[in-house]
Design a protein around this motif. Sequence first.
Motif, PDB file in Angstrom:
ATOM      1  N   GLN A   1       0.855  -1.189   0.000  1.00 52.64           N
ATOM      2  CA  GLN A   1       0.000   0.000   0.000  1.00 52.64           C
ATOM      3  C   GLN A   1       0.891   1.239   0.000  1.00 52.64           C
ATOM      4  N   LEU A   2       1.453   1.521  -1.162  1.00 48.38           N
ATOM      5  CA  LEU A   2       2.428   2.603  -1.281  1.00 48.38           C
ATOM      6  C   LEU A   2       1.962   3.680  -2.255  1.00 48.38           C
ATOM      7  N   GLN A   3       2.253   4.913  -1.901  1.00 49.38           N
ATOM      8  CA  GLN A   3       2.067   6.033  -2.818  1.00 49.38           C
ATOM      9  C   GLN A   3       3.435   6.439  -3.336  1.00 49.38           C
ATOM     10  N   GLN A   4       3.569   6.491  -4.666  1.00 47.25           N
ATOM     11  CA  GLN A   4       4.841   6.852  -5.275  1.00 47.25           C
ATOM     12  C   GLN A   4       4.744   8.258  -5.856  1.00 47.25           C
ATOM     13  N   ASP A   5       5.686   9.107  -5.482  1.00 43.45           N
ATOM     14  CA  ASP A   5       5.756  10.465  -6.009  1.00 43.45           C
ATOM     15  C   ASP A   5       7.105  10.673  -6.680  1.00 43.45           C
ATOM     16  N   VAL A   6       7.123  11.535  -7.682  1.00 43.61           N
ATOM     17  CA  VAL A   6       8.367  11.950  -8.322  1.00 43.61           C
ATOM     18  C   VAL A   6       8.667  13.358  -7.832  1.00 43.61           C
ATOM     19  N   VAL A   7       9.784  13.540  -7.153  1.00 38.59           N
ATOM     20  CA  VAL A   7      10.116  14.828  -6.559  1.00 38.59           C
ATOM     21  C   VAL A   7      11.518  15.241  -6.984  1.00 38.59           C
TER      22      VAL A   7
END
Length: 207
Positions: free
Chosen positions: A161-167
């Motif tokens: 249950q992961l949220q992946q963001d590009v930062v």
Amino acid sequence: MNGSKMLAVDLAGETIRALNGSMVAYEGQMAFKRQGMTGGEGLRGALKRKIAGEGMTLMEITGQGTVYLASEATEVTLVRLTGDTLFVESDSLLALDGDLKTGVQFIGLRGMGTGQGLATTKVDGHGTVAVLSDGPAIALEVTPQMPLCVDPHAYVAHHGQLQQDVVTDVNWRTVLGQGSGESVQFRYQGHGLVYVQPAERGGILEI
């Protein structure tokens, strides 16, 4: 498993899918069928994959006996899915059970200047997935209290249950000693596992 760089799969009439060209040997009776342009995802899936720049081509293997799979002496890690989803770089996917479903997940900016495309492959269902890494893959746990940042070139796969963001982060480039300018990293929040390899695919990813 027969060594960390080769996967031995015992088949008793079942079908698996594997990276085209990854078969190095087999014992018994095997039938090999290269999947068409759709890769088992239908025409829409093929078009999405083409737009995304993903170049994965799979073959079906059915038979009685043992088939040995490998790719350029890279390490093999087995990931067991129990109804959840694994997200994996297409060039890190070696094989999967025939009942598992594949698709394309768009994740935005990642891939600019790297040739990796704008999407990653997702695998759903119950079964085992064999993933490749340059050196032994390490599974890093992410918890709500401890998010994780990863170099995109070291990323292999993730699930849970992961949220992946590009930062972007100027300090990220400074730590890596790559001079001035912003650099991209992946940030994961939630609860799950992220698989990373101890080598990078290429240079620093810039935007």
